[in-house]
Design a protein around this motif. Sequence first.
Motif, short mmCIF file in Angstrom:
data_model
loop_
_atom_site.label_atom_id
_atom_site.label_comp_id
_atom_site.label_asym_id
_atom_site.label_seq_id
_atom_site.Cartn_x
_atom_site.Cartn_y
_atom_site.Cartn_z
N ALA A 131 1.12 4.15 -2.74
CA ALA A 131 0.84 5.54 -2.36
C ALA A 131 1.94 6.49 -2.84
O ALA A 131 1.72 7.69 -2.91
CB ALA A 131 0.67 5.65 -0.85
N ARG A 165 -5.44 9.40 -8.79
CA ARG A 165 -6.71 8.82 -8.32
C ARG A 165 -7.24 9.58 -7.11
O ARG A 165 -8.44 9.88 -7.02
CB ARG A 165 -6.53 7.36 -7.96
N THR A 166 -6.38 9.91 -6.18
CA THR A 166 -6.82 10.63 -4.98
C THR A 166 -7.32 12.02 -5.34
O THR A 166 -8.34 12.49 -4.82
CB THR A 166 -5.67 10.72 -3.96
N ALA A 167 -6.61 12.68 -6.25
CA ALA A 167 -7.02 14.02 -6.66
C ALA A 167 -8.39 13.98 -7.35
O ALA A 167 -9.24 14.83 -7.10
CB ALA A 167 -5.98 14.63 -7.60
N ARG A 168 -8.62 12.98 -8.17
CA ARG A 168 -9.91 12.86 -8.86
C ARG A 168 -11.04 12.47 -7.90
O ARG A 168 -12.09 13.09 -7.90
CB ARG A 168 -9.82 11.82 -9.97
N ASP A 169 -10.82 11.41 -7.12
CA ASP A 169 -11.89 10.85 -6.30
C ASP A 169 -12.21 11.70 -5.07
O ASP A 169 -13.37 11.92 -4.74
CB ASP A 169 -11.53 9.43 -5.84
N GLU A 170 -11.19 12.14 -4.37
CA GLU A 170 -11.43 12.82 -3.09
C GLU A 170 -11.51 14.34 -3.21
O GLU A 170 -12.21 14.98 -2.44
CB GLU A 170 -10.35 12.42 -2.09
N LEU A 171 -10.77 14.88 -4.17
CA LEU A 171 -10.74 16.34 -4.28
C LEU A 171 -11.54 16.86 -5.46
O LEU A 171 -11.72 18.07 -5.61
CB LEU A 171 -9.29 16.82 -4.39
N TYR A 215 -1.53 6.88 -7.84
CA TYR A 215 -2.23 7.10 -6.57
C TYR A 215 -2.59 8.58 -6.40
O TYR A 215 -3.70 8.92 -5.99
CB TYR A 215 -1.38 6.62 -5.40
N VAL A 216 -1.63 9.44 -6.72
CA VAL A 216 -1.87 10.88 -6.59
C VAL A 216 -3.01 11.31 -7.51
O VAL A 216 -3.91 12.05 -7.11
CB VAL A 216 -0.58 11.68 -6.89
N ARG A 259 0.83 -1.21 0.00
CA ARG A 259 0.00 0.00 0.00
C ARG A 259 0.86 1.26 0.00
O ARG A 259 0.57 2.23 -0.70
CB ARG A 259 -0.90 -0.04 1.23
#
Length: 92
Positions: free
Chosen positions: A63, A71-77, A68-69, A59
């Motif tokens: 990360a 995906r996180t930017a798209r999904d969470e932000l 990962y960056v 994991r």
Amino acid sequence: MRRRAKPRFWMFMIAVTLLVFLASFAVMRHRYAQGEQRLQRVREDRDALILEVNALSDRLAFAQTDDYVIRTARDELGMIMPGEIRYVNGAR
């Protein structure tokens, strides 16, 4: 005049000594069995921890990637890449 020990006395002493040895053997065997069980539990805990460490290492490695960056930017932000068009579903 000295008294000689009778054979019954020596048989009694041998029987007592044998009982002491048997009792100590039984106690040590019981302790050994308990130690074996504890060792098995510790090995199972160790194996579970090794699996958890491996999963966390995977994991962490993911990360540290660009995927990962993104995906996180798209999904969470809710961010999008330059040149992309955002479509919003009005049914929500």
